[in-house]
Enzyme design. Structure first.
Site, PDB file in Angstrom:
ATOM      1  N   ASP A  94       0.837  -1.203   0.000  1.00  0.00           N
ATOM      2  CA  ASP A  94       0.000   0.000   0.000  1.00  0.00           C
ATOM      3  C   ASP A  94       0.866   1.245   0.000  1.00  0.00           C
ATOM      4  O   ASP A  94       2.031   1.224   0.435  1.00  0.00           O
ATOM      5  CB  ASP A  94      -0.946   0.005   1.199  1.00  0.00           C
ATOM      6  CG  ASP A  94      -0.218  -0.068   2.535  1.00  0.00           C
ATOM      7  OD1 ASP A  94       0.679  -0.921   2.678  1.00  0.00           O
ATOM      8  OD2 ASP A  94      -0.537   0.737   3.443  1.00  0.00           O
ATOM      9  N   GLU A 157      -0.177  -0.981   5.788  1.00  0.00           N
ATOM     10  CA  GLU A 157       0.901  -0.458   6.630  1.00  0.00           C
ATOM     11  C   GLU A 157       0.754   1.040   6.866  1.00  0.00           C
ATOM     12  O   GLU A 157       1.064   1.543   7.947  1.00  0.00           O
ATOM     13  CB  GLU A 157       2.253  -0.763   5.975  1.00  0.00           C
ATOM     14  CG  GLU A 157       3.443  -0.578   6.891  1.00  0.00           C
ATOM     15  CD  GLU A 157       4.026   0.828   6.891  1.00  0.00           C
ATOM     16  OE1 GLU A 157       4.881   1.124   7.737  1.00  0.00           O
ATOM     17  OE2 GLU A 157       3.611   1.637   6.022  1.00  0.00           O
TER      18      GLU A 157
END
Length: 453
Positions: A94, A157
């Site tokens: 991400d 994250e």
């Protein structure tokens, strides 16, 4: 053996670059970073990050890794080898929103003068791809391993860490692990992280929506107001533009853990607004906030400029929303070991209460993390780094928050070059191709050092 691994990595590097470019073209911002994105069954964080995870698994299969596991679209892993213990290499797919100010398309994955430009190339997609290619080279070189190796990729994250929470619910914990999501040589000490929101409910005459994420220093800030009356000089690195009834401040984005590398446009906007002729409650609120925060990087105005052996506290206001219902402000703080989270929040409550703001919520918090420098993990990774680079370096402490703190025996190892400013979360995030190649070689060295005991 090392020459054989290096040769394999060199030969496959053109393919590695193209695989990385394909992954970087996917705008894998999650629902946690962009609430307008829709969660759907099997894709709880949105369509784009699901596509990135699928692309990663497809690459693993092309490289000959048979076992891939998808944990509910929140994270996944690739397994190789045999042994009673597990070595984990952790990366994430991400990314934070692209933001503005790019020289090249943020999801174009273009190469210019030997550098690959893309949001997420440093943070952290190149690490994920390098980990697979490094493990493939170790396998193809026939290096005997006594620990299994698992490449774990998370999908959340940058926001809520749902990925690591999901992994730890059902999966094996590693005996050792490293995450190439920071800087070289080895980061064995990570400060605590606190992100919180404060707000004031009142009928404001201002309208603004500044900031894309609580861990990104905003490089651009705009506000509309009843009238623009006064120009104010801003510090170097910040530019004020006055157009009609709007103020725009241009600065430079950065990672919130290193606010000194950016120029916070939100703070510039507070300064510019404080100089305008505003309704009384706006005058008081904005003026008090500007006085409290000024252009500080370390919470100086709140009496929080604290340094110990783990590092110096940083405080970065990164999101500001003002509308007819009032004002909300979100902060990111990286605090040293000698500061407790309760003491930090108590001081914030007191300081912002004096500005008329009250505590709204904790956005994210992570406890500090420490692995001794003489541990097997740190000492072996330091030896790998010294042999590969010739540098006589020492382990580091950082304000960054990595997957290392999710596990008892894990550290951050790379990938930002030692002594260089990181461009993660910034416009024109990029990496030199030669750096990507070196990172792959270092990861292969690390896998051999930690898994062939």
């Amino acid at each position: 053996m090392k020459q054989t691994i290096d040769q394999l990595i060199q030969e496959s590097f053109p393919a590695q670059v193209e695989d990385l470019r394909a992954l970087c073209r996917i705008p894998s911002v999650t629902q946690g970073m962009h609430p307008d994105l829709t969660a759907i069954p099997g894709k709880p964080l949105g369509e784009h990050i699901a596509a990135a995870l699928a692309e990663f698994f497809a690459l693993a299969h092309r490289l000959g890794f048979e076992k891939t596991v998808n944990l509910d679209g929140l994270c996944g892993y690739v397994d190789f080898g045999e042994g009673d213990e597990l070595l984990a290499v952790l990366a994430h797919l991400d990314v934070v929103p692209a933001g503005e100010g790019w020289s090249y398309p943020p999801f174009g994955a273009e190469i210019h003068e030997g550098r690959l430009y893309a949001r997420g190339v440093m943070d952290n997609k190149s690490a994920a791809v390098s980990a697979l290619y490094a493990l493939a080279a170790v396998r193809d070189a026939g290096i005997p391993l006594t620990r299994r190796v698992r490449v774990i990729v998370g999908c959340d994250e940058e926001a809520g860490w749902l990925c690591m929470k999901r992994y730890k619910e059902t999966e094996e914990l590693p005996a050792l692990g490293f995450t190439p999501d920071s800087e070289y040589p080895v980061v064995h000490s990570e400060m605590g992280i606190m992100q919180a929101e404060y707000r004031k409910d009142y009928p404001s005459a201002l309208r603004c929506s500044v900031g894309s994420a609580p861990n990104v220093v905003p490089g651009l800030a705009r506000a509309s107001l009843p009238q623009v009356t006064n120009f104010v000089a801003l510090p170097e690195g910040l530019t004020l533009i006055m157009e009609g009834n709007a103020l725009t401040v241009q600065g430079r984005g950065a990672h919130a853990s290193t606010p000194e590398l950016g120029h916070n446009a939100l703070l510039g906007l507070l300064c510019a607004l404080a100089a305008q002729d505003l309704p009384p409650e706006d005058v008081e609120t904005i003026g008090d906030l500007h006085t409290l925060l000024d252009f500080d990087l370390h919470g100086e105005g709140l009496g929080l400029d604290i340094t110990d052996e783990s590092g110096r506290l940083t405080l970065s206001p990164d999101i500001l929303r003002i509308d007819e219902g009032g004002l909300s402000l979100s902060l990111d703080c990286r605090y040293p070991f000698s500061v407790s989270r309760d003491a930090l929040l108590t001081r914030w409550d007191e300081a912002f209460a004096a500005c008329g703001l009250h505590f709204a919520r904790v956005i994210k918090e992570e406890a500090s993390h420490y692995i001794p420098a003489d541990s097997e993990l740190v000492s072996k990774l330091m030896e790998v780094y010294r042999k590969r680079t010739g540098r006589d370096s020492v382990p580091l402490s950082t304000g960054g928050g990595t997957y290392a703190r999710a596990f008892t025996h894990a550290v951050a190892f790379g990938i930002s070059p030692e002594g260089q400013e990181s461009c993660a979360h910034m416009p024109d995030e990029s990496m030199a191709l030669e750096e990507i190649l070196l990172n792959t070689q270092i990861m292969a060295d690390a896998i051999v050092a930690l898994a062939s005991v």
